[in-house]
Design a protein around this motif. Structure first.
Motif, PDB file in Angstrom:
ATOM      1  N   GLN A 159       0.870  -1.231   0.073  1.00 23.97           N
ATOM      2  CA  GLN A 159      -0.029   0.057   0.031  1.00 23.97           C
ATOM      3  C   GLN A 159       0.886   1.461   0.065  1.00 23.97           C
ATOM      4  N   ARG A 160       2.025   1.169   0.645  1.00 22.54           N
ATOM      5  CA  ARG A 160       2.853   2.490   0.693  1.00 22.54           C
ATOM      6  C   ARG A 160       3.570   2.241  -0.489  1.00 22.54           C
ATOM      7  N   GLY A 161       3.864   1.441  -1.285  1.00 18.25           N
ATOM      8  CA  GLY A 161       4.353   1.239  -2.601  1.00 18.25           C
ATOM      9  C   GLY A 161       3.447   2.057  -3.641  1.00 18.25           C
ATOM     10  N   ALA A 162       2.151   1.708  -3.583  1.00 19.82           N
ATOM     11  CA  ALA A 162       1.169   2.329  -4.222  1.00 19.82           C
ATOM     12  C   ALA A 162       0.935   3.862  -3.977  1.00 19.82           C
ATOM     13  N   LYS A 163       1.403   4.199  -2.954  1.00 22.33           N
ATOM     14  CA  LYS A 163       1.033   5.800  -2.640  1.00 22.33           C
ATOM     15  C   LYS A 163       2.416   6.263  -3.551  1.00 22.33           C
ATOM     16  N   LEU A 164       3.381   5.539  -3.448  1.00 20.48           N
ATOM     17  CA  LEU A 164       4.789   6.198  -4.238  1.00 20.48           C
ATOM     18  C   LEU A 164       4.517   6.248  -5.645  1.00 20.48           C
TER      19      LEU A 164
ATOM     20  N   ARG B 205     -13.951  13.367  -2.009  1.00 16.72           N
ATOM     21  CA  ARG B 205     -14.684  12.512  -1.041  1.00 16.72           C
ATOM     22  C   ARG B 205     -14.266  12.968   0.385  1.00 16.72           C
ATOM     23  N   PRO B 206     -15.632  12.827   1.189  1.00 16.42           N
ATOM     24  CA  PRO B 206     -15.239  13.174   2.698  1.00 16.42           C
ATOM     25  C   PRO B 206     -14.067  12.489   3.371  1.00 16.42           C
ATOM     26  N   VAL B 207     -13.405  13.026   3.942  1.00 15.08           N
ATOM     27  CA  VAL B 207     -12.029  12.344   4.748  1.00 15.08           C
ATOM     28  C   VAL B 207     -11.877  13.174   5.977  1.00 15.08           C
ATOM     29  N   THR B 208     -11.680  12.261   7.044  1.00 22.17           N
ATOM     30  CA  THR B 208     -11.576  12.959   8.341  1.00 22.17           C
ATOM     31  C   THR B 208     -10.100  13.209   8.404  1.00 22.17           C
ATOM     32  N   VAL B 209      -9.934  14.391   8.998  1.00 22.35           N
ATOM     33  CA  VAL B 209      -8.486  14.743   9.344  1.00 22.35           C
ATOM     34  C   VAL B 209      -7.601  13.834  10.122  1.00 22.35           C
ATOM     35  N   ASP B 210      -8.279  13.212  10.953  1.00 17.41           N
ATOM     36  CA  ASP B 210      -7.464  12.074  11.990  1.00 17.41           C
ATOM     37  C   ASP B 210      -7.113  11.198  11.149  1.00 17.41           C
ATOM     38  N   ALA B 211      -7.779  10.604  10.117  1.00 20.71           N
ATOM     39  CA  ALA B 211      -7.377   9.426   9.112  1.00 20.71           C
ATOM     40  C   ALA B 211      -6.375   9.932   8.227  1.00 20.71           C
ATOM     41  N   LEU B 212      -6.497  11.143   7.826  1.00 24.32           N
ATOM     42  CA  LEU B 212      -5.715  11.850   6.927  1.00 24.32           C
ATOM     43  C   LEU B 212      -4.220  11.789   7.573  1.00 24.32           C
ATOM     44  N   PHE B 213      -4.094  12.312   8.863  1.00 27.08           N
ATOM     45  CA  PHE B 213      -2.713  12.466   9.463  1.00 27.08           C
ATOM     46  C   PHE B 213      -2.122  11.136   9.602  1.00 27.08           C
ATOM     47  N   GLY B 214      -3.255  10.241   9.941  1.00 25.63           N
ATOM     48  CA  GLY B 214      -2.672   8.902  10.363  1.00 25.63           C
ATOM     49  C   GLY B 214      -2.086   8.000   9.208  1.00 25.63           C
ATOM     50  N   GLY B 215      -2.625   8.356   7.920  1.00 25.40           N
ATOM     51  CA  GLY B 215      -2.054   7.810   6.960  1.00 25.40           C
ATOM     52  C   GLY B 215      -0.942   8.327   6.541  1.00 25.40           C
ATOM     53  N   ILE B 216      -0.359   9.629   6.855  1.00 25.70           N
ATOM     54  CA  ILE B 216       0.870  10.003   6.153  1.00 25.70           C
ATOM     55  C   ILE B 216       1.909  10.165   7.244  1.00 25.70           C
ATOM     56  N   ARG B 217       1.561   9.648   8.532  1.00 29.03           N
ATOM     57  CA  ARG B 217       2.431   9.844   9.551  1.00 29.03           C
ATOM     58  C   ARG B 217       3.861   9.186   9.534  1.00 29.03           C
ATOM     59  N   ASP B 218       3.807   7.837   9.231  1.00 26.86           N
ATOM     60  CA  ASP B 218       4.996   7.177   9.059  1.00 26.86           C
ATOM     61  C   ASP B 218       5.691   7.516   7.880  1.00 26.86           C
ATOM     62  N   LEU B 219       5.077   7.872   6.614  1.00 27.87           N
ATOM     63  CA  LEU B 219       5.656   8.300   5.465  1.00 27.87           C
ATOM     64  C   LEU B 219       6.582   9.721   5.616  1.00 27.87           C
TER      65      LEU B 219
ATOM     66  N   VAL C 260     -12.856  16.782   5.665  1.00 25.35           N
ATOM     67  CA  VAL C 260     -12.646  17.840   4.469  1.00 25.35           C
ATOM     68  C   VAL C 260     -13.079  17.064   3.154  1.00 25.35           C
ATOM     69  N   MET C 261     -13.504  17.752   2.169  1.00 24.96           N
ATOM     70  CA  MET C 261     -13.886  17.180   0.750  1.00 24.96           C
ATOM     71  C   MET C 261     -12.348  17.577   0.041  1.00 24.96           C
ATOM     72  N   VAL C 262     -11.963  16.091  -0.118  1.00 23.61           N
ATOM     73  CA  VAL C 262     -10.658  16.301  -0.855  1.00 23.61           C
ATOM     74  C   VAL C 262     -10.304  15.082  -1.664  1.00 23.61           C
ATOM     75  N   ASP C 263      -9.335  15.020  -2.396  1.00 22.89           N
ATOM     76  CA  ASP C 263      -8.775  13.751  -3.132  1.00 22.89           C
ATOM     77  C   ASP C 263      -7.835  13.251  -2.286  1.00 22.89           C
ATOM     78  N   THR C 264      -7.954  12.145  -1.803  1.00 19.25           N
ATOM     79  CA  THR C 264      -6.987  11.689  -0.540  1.00 19.25           C
ATOM     80  C   THR C 264      -5.446  11.500  -1.125  1.00 19.25           C
ATOM     81  N   ASN C 265      -5.380  10.890  -2.444  1.00 22.81           N
ATOM     82  CA  ASN C 265      -4.058  10.790  -2.870  1.00 22.81           C
ATOM     83  C   ASN C 265      -3.364  12.028  -2.956  1.00 22.81           C
ATOM     84  N   GLN C 266      -4.038  13.170  -3.456  1.00 19.54           N
ATOM     85  CA  GLN C 266      -3.443  14.410  -3.815  1.00 19.54           C
ATOM     86  C   GLN C 266      -3.297  15.451  -2.625  1.00 19.54           C
TER      87      GLN C 266
END
Length: 570
Positions: free
Chosen positions: A254-259, A275-289, A314-320
Motif C-alpha cells: 500500500q505504501r508502494g502504491a502511494k509512491l 470524497r469526505p475524509v476525516t483529518v485524523d484518518a488523513l494524518f494517520g495515513g501520512i504519519r509514518d511516510l 474535509v472534501m478532498v482527493d486523498t491521494n492528492q
C-alpha cells in the motif's frame, strides 16, 4: 539680351551744337551700334548710371562745373569699372582753353579726337572704347562668379563648422541610441534564454513524466501481484505467523502504491476524486511516510483542534492531499538543515476575505522553524518552476501542485513566512460532515456479496492475469481468461459473462476499445477497467459507463468493484 545688357551696350552722345550728334549716330549705326543722344551733362550722368558702353562728348558741352561733376561720378564707379570717354576737341585758343583741356585728364580713360573728324577715326575710337568696356564687363562677371563661389564656400565652411560643433553631441546621441538598442537586444536574449530554459524544463518534465508513468504502470502490476497473493494468504492461511507477515507485506504494498501515485502525478493531468475524509484518518495515513522522509533530527507533531465539535473532515482527493502534505514536509526539511520542529495542525476557521468567500472551511497548516523567506520570495512560491533551491535540487512544482490541488478542491492556499522565524503553509479546504466521511468509509461494507458470477478477465501480463483470476476464484466466482482484446472478443461470441474485467494498456487494442466493441455485442454487460493509469482523464472519459479500478488494488477493493458493477441496473 535683357534690358540691362542692352543699356550696357549703347553709346551715349552729348554734342549740343548743330547736327553733330545726329551725324555721329548715323556713322556708328553703320557698325550696328546703338546711340543715345543726351541733352546736357545732367542727363548724360544719369544715363551713365543706368548703363552704357562709352560716351562721346563734344568739348564745348563741358564747362568747369561739368568736369567736376563728371569726375565725381567716375570716382564713385565700381572697382572693376573704368568708364571710357571719347572727347571731340578743337585746337586750343588762348590760355583759358588750355586750362580746361588740362583738367580733362582728371576724367580717367579719355580718348581725344580733334576736329574736323575723319569718319574712320570716329568709328575706330568708338570701337576701341567699346572693346575696353566689354573687357571690363567680362572682369565684372568673373568677379561676380568668384564672389558667388566664395559665398558658397563660406556657407559650406559655416555648415562644416556647425557640423563640427554638433558632431560630439550627435556622436553622444548616437552612442546612447546604440547603447539602448544593445540593452534591448541583451534583454531579448535574456528573455529568450529564460524562455528556452522554461521549454527545456517542460520537455525535461514531460520526459520524466513519460518515464515515471511507464515505470509506475509496470510497478503497479508487480505490486498488484504481490498484494493479491498477500490478500490470499491473509484470507486462506491458518498459520497466524504467516498471516501477520502477509499483513506487513500488504501494508508495504500500500505504501508502494502511494509512491507510484506520486510518480504518476508527473505524467498526466489528474481529475480529483473529491470524497469526505476525516483529518485524523488523513494524518494517520501520512504519519509514518512523513517521519521517514524528514528524518529523526526533526521534531514532528500532528495536532487536530480539540475544541471542534465532532471529527473534522474535509472534501478532498486523498491521494492528492497526501502528496501535497508530503511535499510540504520535504520543503520544511530542506529549510531546516540543522534540525528543528515541524507541526501539522488542523482547525475549523473562517478564511481570510482576500483568499476565499465566506463559508465552512478547514485550515490544515504545516509550520516549520526553518530559515523563512522574504516577502518578495513568498509572493512567488506558488508560481510553476519557481524554486529557491540550487540547480538540480528542485523542480519548482511542489508548491504549485499544492496550490492547484487546493483550488481544484474548492479551497485555497497561502504562505506566511518571516526571515529567520520559520514558514507556515495553509491549505484551506471545504468542511465535510463527519457522518459523511464515516458513510464513505463504510460504503464498501454495505454491499451484498454475490459469489458464483461468471467473469472474463482480460490482461496481457500472464502473471498479473493469473493473480487476478486466483483472487476472483477465492471470492467464489467462475473465471475465464483472455490475453488480449481479439481473444476476448472471440470468447464473447460463444458465451456472455456476467462481468468483464480488462486492463487498459494492451498491445493491439486498448481496454477502452475492447469495451466499446464488447458493448456492440452485449450492450448491458457490466465492465470494469483496471489500470495503473487510473488517474488519467483520457481513461476516465473513454470507459463510458464502466467502473474504474486502480492498480494495485486490495482484495476488498476488487470485491467492492465487482459488487458495485453487478448491482447496476441493465
Amino acid at each position: 539680351m535683357t534690358p540691362s545688357s542692352l543699356l550696357e551696350q549703347r553709346v551715349l552722345v552729348l554734342a549740343p551744337r548743330g547736327r553733330d550728334a545726329e551725324v555721329i549716330g548715323e556713322v556708328l549705326a553703320q557698325d550696328g551700334v546703338t546711340c543715345s543722344v543726351q541733352a546736357d551733362c545732367t542727363a548724360l550722368l544719369a544715363a551713365m548710371g543706368e548703363g552704357a558702353a562709352t560716351a562721346i562728348i563734344a568739348e564745348e558741352a563741358l564747362d568747369a562745373d561739368g568736369i567736376d561733376r563728371m569726375a565725381a561720378a567716375l570716382r564713385q564707379q565700381a572697382p572693376w569699372s573704368d568708364f571710357p570717354l571719347v572727347l571731340l576737341v578743337s585746337r586750343p585758343v588762348g590760355k583759358a582753353g588750355a586750362g580746361v583741356r588740362a583738367r580733362l585728364a582728371e576724367l580717367g580713360s579719355v580718348i581725344l579726337l580733334e576736329r574736323p573728324l575723319n569718319v574712320q577715326t570716329l568709328r575706330s575710337a568708338a570701337s576701341a572704347a567699346m572693346r575696353g568696356r566689354r573687357r571690363q564687363y567680362f572682369m565684372r562677371d568673373m568677379l561676380v562668379e568668384r564672389e558667388q563661389a566664395a559665398q558658397v564656400l563660406r556657407a559650406s565652411q559655416e555648415q562644416l563648422v556647425q557640423l563640427n560643433e554638433t558632431l560630439e553631441a550627435r556622436i553622444d546621441e548616437r552612442t546612447r541610441a546604440l547603447a539602448q538598442a544593445n540593452d534591448r537586444l541583451t534583454n531579448e536574449i535574456i528573455e529568450r534564454e529564460r524562455a528556452l530554459q522554461t521549454v527545456n524544463q517542460l520537455q525535461k518534465m514531460e520526459a520524466i513524466g513519460q518515464l515515471t508513468g511507464g515505470i509506475a504502470h509496470d510497478f503497479n502490476n508487480l505490486l498488484n501481484v504481490v498484494q493479491g497473493n498477500m490478500d490470499l494468504i491473509v484470507m486462506m492461511s491458518s498459520d497466524e505467523v504467516a498471516r501477520k507477515r502477509a499483513t506487513v507485506a500488504r501494508n508495504a504494498c500500500q505504501r508502494g502504491a502511494k509512491l507510484t501515485g506520486q510518480l504518476l502525478a508527473f505524467s498526466r493531468n489528474q481529475s480529483l476524486d473529491l470524497r469526505p475524509v476525516t483529518v485524523d484518518a488523513l494524518f494517520g495515513g501520512i504519519r509514518d511516510l512523513v517521519a521517514t522522509s524528514v528524518g529523526s533530527g526533526i521534531d514532528l507533531r500532528f495536532d487536530v483542534d480539540e475544541e471542534a465539535e465532532g471529527a473534522i473532515a474535509v472534501m478532498v482527493d486523498t491521494n492528492q492531499i497526501e502528496m501535497a502534505l508530503l511535499n510540504l514536509a520535504i520543503n520544511a526539511r530542506d529549510a531546516m538543515p540543522g534540525g528543528g520542529s515541524l507541526r501539522f495542525h488542523a482547525r475549523r476557521a473562517d478564511p481570510p476575505p482576500a483568499l476565499l468567500p465566506a463559508g465552512d472551511y478547514v485550515c490544515i497548516a504545516v509550520s516549520d522553524s526553518g530559515e523563512g523567506m522574504s516577502a518578495d520570495v513568498a509572493a512567488r512560491v506558488f508560481e510553476p518552476f519557481f524554486t529557491t533551491k540550487g540547480v538540480g535540487k528542485g523542480t519548482g512544482l511542489g508548491l504549485s501542485q499544492v496550490y492547484g490541488m487546493a483550488q481544484q478542491s474548492g479551497g485555497g492556499a497561502r504562505i506566511l513566512s518571516t526571515p529567520g522565524a520559520g514558514t507556515t503553509v495553509e491549505i484551506w479546504l471545504r468542511h465535510a460532515a463527519s457522518d459523511m466521511a464515516a458513510a464513505a468509509a463504510d460504503g464498501a461494507h454495505q454491499r451484498t456479496r454475490r459469489p458464483g458470477a461468471r467473469l472474463l478477465v482480460v490482461e496481457d501480463d500472464d502473471v498479473v492475469r493469473t493473480s487476478i483470476a486466483e483472487l476472483l476464484q477465492a471470492l467464489g466466482h467462475y473465471v475465464t481468461q483472455a490475453a488480449d482484446g481479439p481473444e476476448a472478443l472471440a470468447r464473447l461470441e460463444n458465451e456472455r459473462p456476467d462481468l468483464m474485467i480488462t486492463d487498459y494498456l494492451m498491445p493491439g487494442m486498448t481496454g477502452a476499445e475492447l469495451m466499446r466493441k464488447a458493448r456492440e455485442v452485449y450492450p448491458d454487460m457490466p465492465m470494469i477497467i483496471a489500470t495503473g493509469y487510473a488517474d488519467m482523464r483520457a481513461v476516465e472519459a473513454s470507459i463510458g459507463g464502466g467502473i474504474l479500478l486502480r492498480k494495485p488494488f486490495q482484495l476488498a477493493d476488487l470485491e467492492a468493484s465487482i459488487e458495485q458493477a453487478l448491482e447496476r441496473p441493465a
